[in-house]
Write an enzyme that holds these catalytic residues in place. Structure first.
Site, short mmCIF file in Angstrom:
data_model
loop_
_atom_site.label_atom_id
_atom_site.label_comp_id
_atom_site.label_asym_id
_atom_site.label_seq_id
_atom_site.Cartn_x
_atom_site.Cartn_y
_atom_site.Cartn_z
N TRP A 156 0.76 -1.37 0.01
CA TRP A 156 -0.11 -0.07 0.13
C TRP A 156 0.80 1.39 0.01
CZ3 TRP A 156 -4.07 -0.64 -2.22
CH2 TRP A 156 -4.91 -1.85 -2.02
N ASP A 209 -1.86 6.74 5.94
CA ASP A 209 -2.93 5.82 5.28
C ASP A 209 -3.21 4.93 6.46
OD1 ASP A 209 -4.60 4.00 4.31
OD2 ASP A 209 -3.36 3.60 2.39
N LYS A 264 -12.81 -1.49 5.58
CA LYS A 264 -11.91 -2.62 6.50
C LYS A 264 -12.32 -2.41 8.01
CE LYS A 264 -9.32 -2.74 3.03
NZ LYS A 264 -8.28 -1.81 2.58
C1 LIG Z 1 -7.58 -1.55 1.29
C2 LIG Z 1 -6.46 -0.52 1.43
C3 LIG Z 1 -6.25 0.48 0.31
C4 LIG Z 1 -7.20 0.41 -0.88
O1 LIG Z 1 -8.39 0.96 -0.59
P1 LIG Z 1 -9.63 1.25 -1.80
O2 LIG Z 1 -10.86 1.59 -0.99
O3 LIG Z 1 -9.72 -0.09 -2.74
O4 LIG Z 1 -9.25 2.44 -2.47
C5 LIG Z 1 -5.31 1.50 0.58
N1 LIG Z 1 -4.53 1.34 1.48
C6 LIG Z 1 -4.69 0.65 2.74
C7 LIG Z 1 -3.77 0.49 3.79
C8 LIG Z 1 -5.78 -0.43 2.44
O5 LIG Z 1 -5.71 -1.53 3.55
#
Ligand SMILES: *Cc1c(COP(=O)(O)O)cnc(C)c1O
Length: 360
Positions: free
Chosen positions: A101, A171, A195
Site C-alpha cells: 500500500w 494511510d 476495513k
Molecule cells: C484497502 C487499502 C487501500 C485501498 O483501498 P480502496 O478503497 O480500494 O481504494 C489502501 N490502503 C490500505 C492501507 C488499504 O488497506
C-alpha cells in the site's frame, strides 16, 4: 452454524449494527423512509451525518483544529488526492515504503511530485518497519507519508513517527479505530471505511485546518478538502448509507468504552493467534515480532500442497475468506474490531486440529 468472516475488506461488521440497520431499513425513526432514500440535505440525514462526525471526534479525541471529511474515492483515490491538496509550492514528498500500500501511494504521488523514499523495508521483503533513526528526510518536503498498517504484508507501526515540523500523513485504512491514536501528531489521517469502519464507498479524511490552503489549482472540487470542508462534505452527494452504517459502528464502539477498550480486546485477539502460529511446526508468520499487525495476520503453511485442504476444511467449519492476498499467496486472517475473540479461538482450534491431522 456460527460463521466467522476473516476478510481483509470489505470486512466483517458488528452483528448489532447490521441488525439495527435491518430493523430500520424500511422506516428510519418514523420518517417513513429508508436512509438510502433520503435527501442528503434533509434534516433527517443531516442529523445522522452530524452525529456520526461528533461520535468520531469523541472516539479519536479529534481537536477543533482538525476538519473531519466524509468523502468518496477510497484510499487509492486519496493516494492522488493527498498530493493534490498538500503540495502547495513544494516539489518533493517523503515516503516511507513498508509494502504494497505504500507502493500504491508512491505510484500516484509520482504523477504530481518528486518522490523521495526516506526509508524502505524492501531489503527484507517488507517484513518490518524501518527505525526512525534510519529515515533520510528531505529538508523541503511538503509532507511525510506513511502507511501505518500494511494490510497485505501484516506490518503495523506500534509507534508514532516524529518528523518535526513537516506534516505527517498516514494511510490508516486497515487499523483506524483499532487503537488509541494521538491525532495531534498527524497533519492528515485518511482511510477507506470498508476495513474497520463500515461499508465500501466512504473515505475518512481528518485534516489539520492550517493545511487546507495548499491545494493545487487542478484539484477537482469533489476532492478539494477546503471546498469540501466549507460545504460540510456535501459539495457533492456523500455516500449517505455508508455514513449511516459507520455512524452506528461509532456508537457501537463508544458503548463498549471507546478505543482504549477495543484496543485491549484487539491485543488479546492478536496474541491468541500469533502465539498459536509461533507454537506450531506447520504454520509461520514472517513479520518481525515487534512490527506485527494486530489487524491483518498473514501466515503460510510450510507445506504449500496442503493449502487447498486447509481452506476447504476452514470453509466447512464456517471460517471464511482466509485465503491470502493474490500477490503473496498463503493465508491471511483479518481480525478487525468486529471479529469477536470467539472467532479467533475457533480459528486457533482449527489450526491445531488441522496440524494434527492434515486431511490430504
Ligand atoms: C484497502 C487499502 C487501500 C485501498 O483501498 P480502496 O478503497 O480500494 O481504494 C489502501 N490502503 C490500505 C492501507 C488499504 O488497506
Amino acid at each position: 452454524m456460527t460463521v466467522f468472516n476473516f476478510s481483509a475488506g470489505p470486512a466483517v461488521l458488528p452483528k448489532e449494527v447490521l441488525q439495527r440497520a435491518a430493523a430500520e431499513m424500511l422506516d428510519w425513526h418514523g420518517s417513513g423512509m429508508s436512509v438510502m432514500e433520503m435527501s442528503h440535505r434533509g434534516s433527517e440525514f443531516i442529523s445522522i451525518a452530524d452525529k456520526a462526525e461528533a461520535d468520531l471526534r469523541t472516539l479519536m479525541s479529534i481537536g477543533d483544529d482538525y476538519e473531519v471529511l466524509f468523502l468518496q474515492g477510497g484510499a487509492i483515490g486519496e493516494n492522488a488526492i493527498v498530493p493534490m491538496n498538500l503540495l502547495g509550492d513544494c516539489k518533493t514528498i517523503d515516503f516511507v515504503n513498508t509494502g504494497e500500500w505504500s507502493k500504491r501511494s508512491i505510484k500516484e504521488a509520482k504523477k504530481y511530485a518528486q518522490v523521495n523514499i526516506a526509508a524502505s523495508s524492501e531489503d527484507k521483503s517488507f517484513m518490518y518497519v524501518p527505525e526512525r533513526a534510519s529515515w533520510k528526510l528531505s529538508p523541503d518536503a511538503a509532507y511525510v507519508h506513511v502507511c501505518t498498517n500494511e494490510t497485505i504484508g501484516g506490518v503495523e507501526y506500534q509507534w508514532t513517527p516524529d518528523v518535526g515540523a513537516v506534516p505527517l500523513v498516514a494511510d490508516m485504512s486497515s487499523h483506524i479505530l483499532s487503537r488509541l491514536v494521538d491525532v495531534s501528531k498527524y497533519g492528515v489521517i485518511y482511510g477507506g471505511a470498508q476495513k474497520n469502519v463500515g461499508p465500501a464507498g466512504l473515505t475518512l479524511v481528518i485534516v489539520r485546518k492550517d493545511l487546507l490552503d495548499r491545494a493545487l489549482a487542478i484539484t477537482p472540487s469533489a476532492f478539494h478538502w477546503k471546498e469540501q470542508a466549507e460545504s460540510d462534505s456535501m459539495l457533492n452527494t456523500p455516500p449517505t448509507y455508508a455514513i449511516y452504517i459507520a455512524g452506528m459502528v461509532f456508537e457501537w464502539l463508544l458503548a463498549q468504552g471507546g478505543l482504549a477498550a477495543i484496543e485491549k480486546k484487539n491485543i488479546a485477539k492478536a496474541k491468541l493467534l500469533y502465539d498459536a502460529l509461533d507454537a506450531s511446526q506447520l504454520y509461520y508468520n514472517p513479520v518481525r515480532k515487534e512490527d506485527r499487525s494486530r489487524m491483518n495476520v498473514p501466515f503460510k503453511l510450510r507445506d504449500e500442497s496442503l493449502d487447498g485442504a486447509f481452506l476447504k476444511g476452514a470453509q466447512q467449519r464456517g471460517l471464511l475468506q482466509l485465503k491470502g492476498h493474490r500477490s503473496v499467496g498463503g493465508m491471511r486472517a483479518s481480525i478487525y474490531n468486529a471479529m469477536p475473540i470467539e472467532g479467533v479461538q475457533a480459528l486457533v482450534d482449527y489450526l491445531r486440529e488441522f496440524e494434527r491431522n492434515p486431511a490430504k
